[in-house]
Design a protein around this motif. Structure first.
Motif, PDB file in Angstrom:
ATOM      1  N   VAL A   6      -6.348 -24.543  -2.436  1.00 44.36           N
ATOM      2  CA  VAL A   6      -7.451 -23.835  -1.790  1.00 44.36           C
ATOM      3  C   VAL A   6      -8.244 -24.805  -0.912  1.00 44.36           C
ATOM      4  O   VAL A   6      -8.572 -24.511   0.241  1.00 44.36           O
ATOM      5  CB  VAL A   6      -8.354 -23.188  -2.864  1.00 44.36           C
ATOM      6  CG1 VAL A   6      -9.607 -22.596  -2.247  1.00 44.36           C
ATOM      7  CG2 VAL A   6      -7.571 -22.102  -3.620  1.00 44.36           C
ATOM      8  N   LEU A   7      -8.536 -25.986  -1.445  1.00 43.35           N
ATOM      9  CA  LEU A   7      -9.226 -27.016  -0.674  1.00 43.35           C
ATOM     10  C   LEU A   7      -8.420 -27.397   0.558  1.00 43.35           C
ATOM     11  O   LEU A   7      -8.975 -27.591   1.651  1.00 43.35           O
ATOM     12  CB  LEU A   7      -9.463 -28.249  -1.551  1.00 43.35           C
ATOM     13  CG  LEU A   7      -9.995 -29.505  -0.868  1.00 43.35           C
ATOM     14  CD1 LEU A   7     -11.367 -29.262  -0.266  1.00 43.35           C
ATOM     15  CD2 LEU A   7     -10.027 -30.677  -1.834  1.00 43.35           C
ATOM     16  N   GLY A   8      -7.111 -27.495   0.408  1.00 43.84           N
ATOM     17  CA  GLY A   8      -6.249 -27.872   1.522  1.00 43.84           C
ATOM     18  C   GLY A   8      -6.343 -26.919   2.688  1.00 43.84           C
ATOM     19  O   GLY A   8      -6.324 -27.330   3.857  1.00 43.84           O
ATOM     20  N   ALA A  16      -8.273 -26.207   8.316  1.00 48.77           N
ATOM     21  CA  ALA A  16      -9.050 -25.544   9.375  1.00 48.77           C
ATOM     22  C   ALA A  16     -10.048 -26.508  10.004  1.00 48.77           C
ATOM     23  O   ALA A  16     -10.226 -26.527  11.226  1.00 48.77           O
ATOM     24  CB  ALA A  16      -9.764 -24.328   8.803  1.00 48.77           C
ATOM     25  N   VAL A  17     -10.696 -27.323   9.173  1.00 50.01           N
ATOM     26  CA  VAL A  17     -11.659 -28.305   9.679  1.00 50.01           C
ATOM     27  C   VAL A  17     -10.961 -29.308  10.592  1.00 50.01           C
ATOM     28  O   VAL A  17     -11.475 -29.678  11.655  1.00 50.01           O
ATOM     29  CB  VAL A  17     -12.336 -29.027   8.487  1.00 50.01           C
ATOM     30  CG1 VAL A  17     -13.110 -30.240   8.958  1.00 50.01           C
ATOM     31  CG2 VAL A  17     -13.260 -28.070   7.750  1.00 50.01           C
ATOM     32  N   GLU A  72      -6.997 -35.125  -3.481  1.00 47.18           N
ATOM     33  CA  GLU A  72      -6.441 -34.041  -2.674  1.00 47.18           C
ATOM     34  C   GLU A  72      -7.066 -34.028  -1.292  1.00 47.18           C
ATOM     35  O   GLU A  72      -6.380 -33.831  -0.281  1.00 47.18           O
ATOM     36  CB  GLU A  72      -6.657 -32.700  -3.377  1.00 47.18           C
ATOM     37  CG  GLU A  72      -6.220 -31.481  -2.578  1.00 47.18           C
ATOM     38  CD  GLU A  72      -4.718 -31.366  -2.389  1.00 47.18           C
ATOM     39  OE1 GLU A  72      -4.282 -30.401  -1.753  1.00 47.18           O
ATOM     40  OE2 GLU A  72      -3.972 -32.258  -2.866  1.00 47.18           O
ATOM     41  N   ALA A  73      -8.380 -34.238  -1.223  1.00 42.96           N
ATOM     42  CA  ALA A  73      -9.060 -34.265   0.074  1.00 42.96           C
ATOM     43  C   ALA A  73      -8.490 -35.368   0.957  1.00 42.96           C
ATOM     44  O   ALA A  73      -8.220 -35.165   2.149  1.00 42.96           O
ATOM     45  CB  ALA A  73     -10.557 -34.448  -0.121  1.00 42.96           C
ATOM     46  N   TYR A 104     -17.209 -24.225   2.613  1.00 44.73           N
ATOM     47  CA  TYR A 104     -17.068 -24.197   1.154  1.00 44.73           C
ATOM     48  C   TYR A 104     -15.601 -24.296   0.785  1.00 44.73           C
ATOM     49  O   TYR A 104     -14.747 -23.615   1.354  1.00 44.73           O
ATOM     50  CB  TYR A 104     -17.692 -22.916   0.594  1.00 44.73           C
ATOM     51  CG  TYR A 104     -19.196 -22.915   0.720  1.00 44.73           C
ATOM     52  CD1 TYR A 104     -19.993 -23.421  -0.301  1.00 44.73           C
ATOM     53  CD2 TYR A 104     -19.820 -22.452   1.874  1.00 44.73           C
ATOM     54  CE1 TYR A 104     -21.373 -23.454  -0.178  1.00 44.73           C
ATOM     55  CE2 TYR A 104     -21.196 -22.484   2.007  1.00 44.73           C
ATOM     56  CZ  TYR A 104     -21.968 -22.986   0.973  1.00 44.73           C
ATOM     57  OH  TYR A 104     -23.333 -23.032   1.102  1.00 44.73           O
ATOM     58  N   ALA A 105     -15.315 -25.138  -0.191  1.00 45.47           N
ATOM     59  CA  ALA A 105     -13.926 -25.403  -0.556  1.00 45.47           C
ATOM     60  C   ALA A 105     -13.251 -24.217  -1.212  1.00 45.47           C
ATOM     61  O   ALA A 105     -12.030 -24.211  -1.369  1.00 45.47           O
ATOM     62  CB  ALA A 105     -13.852 -26.620  -1.478  1.00 45.47           C
TER      63      ALA A 105
END
Length: 436
Positions: free
Chosen positions: A17-19, A24-25, A47-48, A88-89
């Motif tokens: 989900v964070l990925g 997008a960022v 992961e980030a 939001y992640a």
């Protein structure tokens, strides 16, 4: 989530989900990315950085609200960037295009921009208090009056702030609210008090879909699959039953690819033009060249490379193996850690014995070779060009070019054995019945 994994590390379409959010960022061209994580969340930080190696990690030691989370990245805010976009992640469906639209009002003088949506059911969401096209305030549901709760234009959570004033605004956040937290949404009223204007950008309710439980995770999977399927069909792919095909975020499908029902694509799959993938096949970490046919019921595992016009049939599993142009592996076969030359034919029931419990070994099957059904190829081994392997063989030594190799017991025929066997069996059965 009732899980041992953090919410943002759960996956949709083969990516965390964070990925999705960080992709997008990155796509929108952010010059600097800062990620705020909870204490002892090294897994989230890893992961980030897997996605954006240059990401700055900040830790929010106490959970004192969304505004407090943003202020945990004070060091980044103090650099006074051109614009600040807060994402939001757990909102993985937001697109780079929407993030770009959030910046546009900032370029026209707004200090704060909120991302809003028209809610089918606004219960629980913050409400946008508007005056014309100006955003006056964002009222959290718990703090809203009955009249304000009838508003359907709601807060999607994401926000953009002009970089030169972002920290000035955020430093004035207070906890005078029902939850005694620092609300990021108060930035709108603070900006107005400081003489700045706030604006709104509208997105679809689907795009701002957040994830708080497994049901919402499944809903996000459904929505992103619909998006990916639509993109595939627009680009020239035939999905015979789109709702039954599951794609990964990075699936690449060429023109005139046909995907039959109930096919699953894991991460890392590239399919070139004109390939047909038959029903109930599963592909991951695989490259399939133009004109090949896959399945039905085929499994292509990471490292599988299928050459032009090659055929992988039903109940065939291929792992870390290159299949040459025009090669055929039609049914009931396992090929692991191998290379198969052009126009070779692998018979049903063939396996490469590639693992001895300690190490993996390779099998090389050269151009034009023919491996008969129910053969076991014990690696490391080479089957030469044009060579034949007789059906039912266990091959433990290299086979020269154009040779025939047999590795099985010699067949013995005993004339009339079956007749004698049946007569003896019947007599014994009759004798046993008489004793009873």
């Amino acid at each position: 989530m009732k899980s041992n994994r953090p919410k943002v590390l759960h996956e949709i379409a083969g990516r965390s989900v964070l990925g999705h959010v960080m992709a997008a960022v990155t796509k929108v061209g952010a010059a600097e990315v800062s990620v705020v994580v909870g204490p002892d969340r090294d897994d989230v930080a890893r992961e980030a950085r897997n996605i954006v190696p240059s990401a700055h990690i900040f830790v929010q030691r106490e959970r004192l609200g969304t505004g407090h989370a943003v202020l945990s990245a004070r060091e980044a805010l103090e650099r006074r960037p051109d614009d600040v976009i807060v994402v939001y992640a757990d909102t993985p469906l937001v697109t780079a295009e929407t993030l770009a639209r959030l910046r546009e009002p900032l370029a026209k003088g707004a200090a704060v921009v909120g991302l809003g949506f028209e809610a089918r059911d606004p219960t629980g969401y913050g409400r946008f208090i508007m005056l014309g096209d100006e955003l006056l305030d964002i009222r959290e549901h718990k703090d809203a009056s009955e009249e304000e709760r009838r508003i359907t234009l709601c807060n999607g959570g994401l926000m953009a702030l002009r970089g030169d004033v972002a920290l000035d605004i955020l430093d004035q956040l207070e906890t005078k609210n029902a939850q005694k937290e620092y609300y990021l949404t108060d930035a709108v009223s603070i900006a107005r008090r400081l003489g700045h204007r706030s604006a709104v950008v509208i997105a679809s309710e689907e795009e701002v879909h957040g994830i708080n439980d497994r049901a919402q995770l499944a809903a996000a999977e459904r929505m992103i699959q619909e998006r990916l399927r639509q993109e595939a069909m627009v680009s020239g792919v035939t999905l015979v039953a789109p709702e039954t095909v599951f794609l990964s975020h990075d699936t690449q499908l060429g023109r005139d690819v046909v995907v039959e029902p109930h096919v699953v694509f894991g991460p890392g799959v590239t399919i070139e033009d004109g390939v047909i993938i038959h029903s109930f096949s599963h592909l991951e970490g695989t490259h399939v060249a133009s004109g090949a046919g896959i399945g039905p019921y085929a499994r292509l595992r990471p490292g599988a490379s299928i050459g032009p016009r090659a055929k992988v049939g039903n109940f065939v599993e291929i792992k870390n193996t290159e299949l040459g142009a025009g090669a055929k592996v039609s049914h009931l076969t396992y090929l692991g850690d191998a290379s198969v030359g052009a126009d070779a034919n692998i018979g049903a029931g063939t396996i490469t014995c590639n693992y001895d419990g300690f190490g993996k070994y390779r099998t090389e099957i050269q151009d034009g070779a023919f491996v008969g059904s129910n053969s076991s190829l014990v690696a490391p081994i080479t089957i030469g060009k044009g060579a034949f392997v007789g059906s039912g063989s266990v091959i433990t030594e290299n086979v020269p070019d154009n040779a025939l190799s047999l590795g099985r017991g010699r067949q013995v025929i005993k004339e009339d054995w079956a007749t004698e066997f049946r007569d003896k069996a019947k007599a014994a059965k009759h004798q046993s019945a008489k004793k009873v």
